[in-house]
Design an enzyme around this catalytic site. Sequence first.
Site, PDB file in Angstrom:
ATOM      1  N   CYS A   2      -6.941  -2.117  -5.947  1.00 14.19           N
ATOM      2  CA  CYS A   2      -7.895  -1.952  -7.024  1.00 14.19           C
ATOM      3  C   CYS A   2      -9.054  -1.114  -6.484  1.00 14.19           C
ATOM      4  O   CYS A   2      -9.401  -1.200  -5.313  1.00 14.19           O
ATOM      5  CB  CYS A   2      -8.470  -3.247  -7.565  1.00 14.19           C
ATOM      6  SG  CYS A   2      -7.250  -4.339  -8.276  1.00 14.19           S
ATOM      7  N   ARG A  28      -5.697   3.574  -4.951  1.00 13.58           N
ATOM      8  CA  ARG A  28      -5.846   2.135  -4.679  1.00 13.58           C
ATOM      9  C   ARG A  28      -5.126   1.267  -5.714  1.00 13.58           C
ATOM     10  O   ARG A  28      -4.986   0.058  -5.535  1.00 13.58           O
ATOM     11  CB  ARG A  28      -7.326   1.749  -4.658  1.00 13.58           C
ATOM     12  CG  ARG A  28      -8.132   2.476  -3.611  1.00 13.58           C
ATOM     13  CD  ARG A  28      -9.567   2.044  -3.659  1.00 13.58           C
ATOM     14  NE  ARG A  28      -9.727   0.670  -3.263  1.00 13.58           N
ATOM     15  CZ  ARG A  28      -9.900   0.244  -2.027  1.00 13.58           C
ATOM     16  NH1 ARG A  28      -9.938   1.117  -1.040  1.00 13.58           N
ATOM     17  NH2 ARG A  28     -10.045  -1.035  -1.759  1.00 13.58           N
ATOM     18  N   TRP A  74      -4.515  -2.735  -9.344  1.00 15.43           N
ATOM     19  CA  TRP A  74      -3.215  -3.017  -8.725  1.00 15.43           C
ATOM     20  C   TRP A  74      -3.000  -4.500  -8.988  1.00 15.43           C
ATOM     21  O   TRP A  74      -3.686  -5.349  -8.420  1.00 15.43           O
ATOM     22  CB  TRP A  74      -3.269  -2.721  -7.221  1.00 15.43           C
ATOM     23  CG  TRP A  74      -1.959  -2.887  -6.527  1.00 15.43           C
ATOM     24  CD1 TRP A  74      -0.953  -1.982  -6.446  1.00 15.43           C
ATOM     25  CD2 TRP A  74      -1.518  -4.040  -5.796  1.00 15.43           C
ATOM     26  NE1 TRP A  74       0.086  -2.500  -5.710  1.00 15.43           N
ATOM     27  CE2 TRP A  74      -0.230  -3.763  -5.301  1.00 15.43           C
ATOM     28  CE3 TRP A  74      -2.082  -5.279  -5.515  1.00 15.43           C
ATOM     29  CZ2 TRP A  74       0.497  -4.664  -4.545  1.00 15.43           C
ATOM     30  CZ3 TRP A  74      -1.355  -6.186  -4.753  1.00 15.43           C
ATOM     31  CH2 TRP A  74      -0.072  -5.870  -4.280  1.00 15.43           C
ATOM     32  N   ASN A 100     -12.303  -6.283  -7.273  1.00 14.61           N
ATOM     33  CA  ASN A 100     -11.198  -5.991  -6.354  1.00 14.61           C
ATOM     34  C   ASN A 100     -11.099  -7.186  -5.409  1.00 14.61           C
ATOM     35  O   ASN A 100     -12.074  -7.513  -4.745  1.00 14.61           O
ATOM     36  CB  ASN A 100     -11.536  -4.712  -5.579  1.00 14.61           C
ATOM     37  CG  ASN A 100     -10.628  -4.472  -4.379  1.00 14.61           C
ATOM     38  OD1 ASN A 100     -11.007  -3.807  -3.436  1.00 14.61           O
ATOM     39  ND2 ASN A 100      -9.428  -4.990  -4.403  1.00 14.61           N
ATOM     40  N   GLY A 101      -9.931  -7.847  -5.407  1.00  8.70           N
ATOM     41  CA  GLY A 101      -9.772  -9.009  -4.536  1.00  8.70           C
ATOM     42  C   GLY A 101      -9.001 -10.097  -5.256  1.00  8.70           C
ATOM     43  O   GLY A 101      -8.335  -9.829  -6.267  1.00  8.70           O
ATOM     44  N   GLU A 464      10.282   4.765  10.459  1.00  6.33           N
ATOM     45  CA  GLU A 464       9.258   5.410   9.625  1.00  6.33           C
ATOM     46  C   GLU A 464       9.911   6.366   8.612  1.00  6.33           C
ATOM     47  O   GLU A 464       9.479   6.443   7.466  1.00  6.33           O
ATOM     48  CB  GLU A 464       8.246   6.129  10.532  1.00  6.33           C
ATOM     49  CG  GLU A 464       7.158   6.918   9.818  1.00  6.33           C
ATOM     50  CD  GLU A 464       6.271   6.106   8.879  1.00  6.33           C
ATOM     51  OE1 GLU A 464       6.352   4.876   8.864  1.00  6.33           O
ATOM     52  OE2 GLU A 464       5.513   6.733   8.118  1.00  6.33           O
ATOM     53  N   LYS A 468       9.423   6.000   4.577  1.00  8.32           N
ATOM     54  CA  LYS A 468       8.960   7.076   3.689  1.00  8.32           C
ATOM     55  C   LYS A 468       9.937   7.235   2.527  1.00  8.32           C
ATOM     56  O   LYS A 468       9.544   7.374   1.380  1.00  8.32           O
ATOM     57  CB  LYS A 468       8.840   8.420   4.440  1.00  8.32           C
ATOM     58  CG  LYS A 468       7.704   8.520   5.429  1.00  8.32           C
ATOM     59  CD  LYS A 468       6.332   8.664   4.812  1.00  8.32           C
ATOM     60  CE  LYS A 468       5.645   7.377   4.575  1.00  8.32           C
ATOM     61  NZ  LYS A 468       4.934   6.687   5.604  1.00  8.32           N
ATOM     62  N   GLU A 471       9.603   4.290   0.046  1.00  9.86           N
ATOM     63  CA  GLU A 471       8.334   4.268  -0.678  1.00  9.86           C
ATOM     64  C   GLU A 471       8.288   5.263  -1.829  1.00  9.86           C
ATOM     65  O   GLU A 471       7.823   4.934  -2.905  1.00  9.86           O
ATOM     66  CB  GLU A 471       7.180   4.647   0.271  1.00  9.86           C
ATOM     67  CG  GLU A 471       6.712   3.561   1.171  1.00  9.86           C
ATOM     68  CD  GLU A 471       5.481   3.993   1.945  1.00  9.86           C
ATOM     69  OE1 GLU A 471       5.568   4.964   2.722  1.00  9.86           O
ATOM     70  OE2 GLU A 471       4.437   3.361   1.774  1.00  9.86           O
ATOM     71  N   HIS A 487      26.718  -3.876  15.885  1.00 15.62           N
ATOM     72  CA  HIS A 487      26.618  -5.341  15.853  1.00 15.62           C
ATOM     73  C   HIS A 487      26.571  -5.883  14.427  1.00 15.62           C
ATOM     74  O   HIS A 487      26.129  -7.015  14.224  1.00 15.62           O
ATOM     75  CB  HIS A 487      25.396  -5.796  16.652  1.00 15.62           C
ATOM     76  CG  HIS A 487      25.505  -5.446  18.110  1.00 15.62           C
ATOM     77  ND1 HIS A 487      26.409  -6.051  18.953  1.00 15.62           N
ATOM     78  CD2 HIS A 487      24.866  -4.502  18.858  1.00 15.62           C
ATOM     79  CE1 HIS A 487      26.300  -5.528  20.164  1.00 15.62           C
ATOM     80  NE2 HIS A 487      25.378  -4.572  20.128  1.00 15.62           N
ATOM     81  N   LYS A 587      -2.661   2.257  -1.773  1.00 12.71           N
ATOM     82  CA  LYS A 587      -2.990   2.806  -0.462  1.00 12.71           C
ATOM     83  C   LYS A 587      -3.507   1.744   0.492  1.00 12.71           C
ATOM     84  O   LYS A 587      -3.211   1.760   1.673  1.00 12.71           O
ATOM     85  CB  LYS A 587      -4.053   3.891  -0.664  1.00 12.71           C
ATOM     86  CG  LYS A 587      -4.441   4.623   0.592  1.00 12.71           C
ATOM     87  CD  LYS A 587      -3.422   5.670   0.908  1.00 12.71           C
ATOM     88  CE  LYS A 587      -3.626   6.311   2.250  1.00 12.71           C
ATOM     89  NZ  LYS A 587      -2.349   6.815   2.784  1.00 12.71           N
TER      90      LYS A 587
HETATM   91  O1  M6R Z   1      -4.450   1.070   6.187  1.00 10.36           O
HETATM   92  P1  M6R Z   1      -3.367   0.511   7.055  1.00 10.36           P
HETATM   93  O2  M6R Z   1      -2.878   1.461   8.079  1.00 10.36           O
HETATM   94  O3  M6R Z   1      -3.778  -0.806   7.690  1.00 10.36           O
HETATM   95  O4  M6R Z   1      -2.174   0.190   6.088  1.00 10.36           O
HETATM   96  C1  M6R Z   1      -0.996  -0.425   6.527  1.00 10.36           C
HETATM   97  C2  M6R Z   1       0.129  -0.273   5.523  1.00 10.36           C
HETATM   98  O5  M6R Z   1      -0.210  -0.888   4.316  1.00 10.36           O
HETATM   99  C3  M6R Z   1       0.465   1.204   5.276  1.00 10.36           C
HETATM  100  O6  M6R Z   1       0.830   1.833   6.451  1.00 10.36           O
HETATM  101  C4  M6R Z   1       1.610   1.326   4.260  1.00 10.36           C
HETATM  102  O7  M6R Z   1       2.795   0.864   4.839  1.00 10.36           O
HETATM  103  C5  M6R Z   1       1.742   2.775   3.784  1.00 10.36           C
HETATM  104  N1  M6R Z   1       2.058   2.781   2.396  1.00 10.36           N
HETATM  105  C6  M6R Z   1       2.796   3.512   4.502  1.00 10.36           C
HETATM  106  O8  M6R Z   1       3.100   4.756   3.964  1.00 10.36           O
END
Ligand code: M6R
Length: 592
Positions: A2, A28, A74, A100-101, A464, A468, A471, A487, A587
């Site tokens: 948020c 956000r 969010w 936000n929270g 990673e 990506k 996501e 395995h 984010k």
């Molecule tokens: O701000 P941060 O690096 O602590 O965030 C951690 C994760 O939430 C962040 O890396 C998330 O996995 C991203 N969406 C990755 O692309």
Amino acid sequence: MCGIVGCILKDEKAAPVLLDCVKKLEYRGYDSIGIATSSSKINIKKEKGKISEAEKKVGLSDLPGNMGIAHVRWATHGIPTRKNAHPHTDCTEKIAVVHNGIIENYNELKHQLIEEGHIFKSDTDTEVIPHLIEKYMSNGMDLESSVRNSLDQIHGSYALAVISTDEPEKIVGVRKESPLIVGKGEGKYFLASDVPAILKHTDNVIYLEDGEMVILDKSGVTVKNMLGEIIEKEIHIIEWTPDMAEKGGFDHFMIKEIHEQPGAVRDTLLESQDIEKIVSEFGDIERICFVACGTSYHASLIGKYLFESLMGLPTDVILASEFKYSAKAMNDKTLVIFISQSGETADTLKALRMAKKTSETLVVVNVLGSTATREAKHVIYTRAGPEIGVAATKTYVSQLTCIYILAAHMSNRLDLVDDLHKVPQYMSDVLANEEHIHNIAKKYKDVPDFFFIGRGLSYPTALEGALKLKEITYIHGEGYAAGELKHGPLALIDDGVPVVAVVPPGNSHDKTLSNVEEVRARGAHVISVGSQDDEILKSESHDLMGMDGEIDEIMSPISYIVPLQLFAYYISVEKGIDPDKPKNLAKCVTVE
Ligand code: M6R
């Protein structure tokens, strides 16, 4: 998650400014958008969906008044609908709140308020706040004291902005465990969840701490503690320019940020001296423990391989959300390193607060003044600039750069810092050839499942790459240590199943190649990332994302991730998905 904004302007209408500011926070959350301004009454426009869609439907900036608040959501409590969109109001519609929270005890408070006659219009936890404030104001308290008294009853996390027609020229903001900053412009005052929201209007920023309240009115900004006592706060001048938070001619923030990676690595290399100084301040360390989430967790895994191979220093990597189960194993000989782009991730902050009770703490963070930077003993800044795309890209390579510099200074292998200077060029070479990766992406865009494999330093790269893909394309991608496939997961390899193999030249090369042969023998389609001069790999692969043959295995993670980022990006674009705002994500994850 948020995003909230508030502003008080001199003569200008607030709604268009609020809309522009809140657009910068859409990373956000983008489940709904809402704006409230105060004139003779509270005027509200809100709608489900992304800002652009909502704007078309209800014309968000068409509201009177030169002060107001805004929110992008969010969803946590209550599905994304118009009725659950913020701002939320009290029964009299004289008070409006953005939040936000999470209010953990909202159920109990809601039942109590309903028994007292309050009528709720949404399914959110937030709505208890305006009703609590209403209760205190109707007993004759002013807005500021009513907010304070309401918060005394609330358990949870919050960044809030509150307005009331009974005190029409005032915004009250307050924070606990969710970020909130204040902007002091020329005759215009702001509060926001993050700096990019207000950069166009001012670069003078105050960072609020937990338990601090800010009162914005036409005469300026006052910060107080929860006892109502005034606190003097430092004003920070922000170096990021508004342009840095714009797309600059690219179709999406994500592709712009992928292209900014060579610069991000170069800028982060400027931290080398500061990192050397921090290393000299470390006490007696017998063990390192990295703590992080998501992409930052993958950067940490690379740290483990580096610290263990260069120094033989026992190194663990713990997901921040799991840290509390390992906290007892920390002691004063453990250096706990937190990796976080935002410095506001709730899981990471909780772990940091626990770890600092026993151990020396260091954070590697991108956002100046973020909460993590104020809680840890040592701070290293990644110099990636603002990252708006939800999927982390340039902050990841900057985190890796910091981790490499740290490992180089701690192990006295300064040749590694010299080698890091070559990495931006390796990345630029991949970017110059992005059309090749776009073409590969077109071939695989409709496949439902992918495997990503790698060994040693390439294993986190595989993880990673898979993250990506998940996501931003919504395709299932699973990362495995290449030697682990046999395995169990090998049972899933069949004709045409794509396996992305990360195979740099070096120690792990031949063994990974054997694993590539194993999947090929079972019909897999192999897409490899490896040296463009590697003829054997070429012959084993259906598609090769070729890298400069000079790149050593030890340096490979920073540049080898670039083709995988591009691969995910172009599949996302080919599928018509917005890679900057993938569904269900935000984010910065400020809830546990
Ligand atoms: O701000 P941060 O690096 O602590 O965030 C951690 C994760 O939430 C962040 O890396 C998330 O996995 C991203 N969406 C990755 O692309």
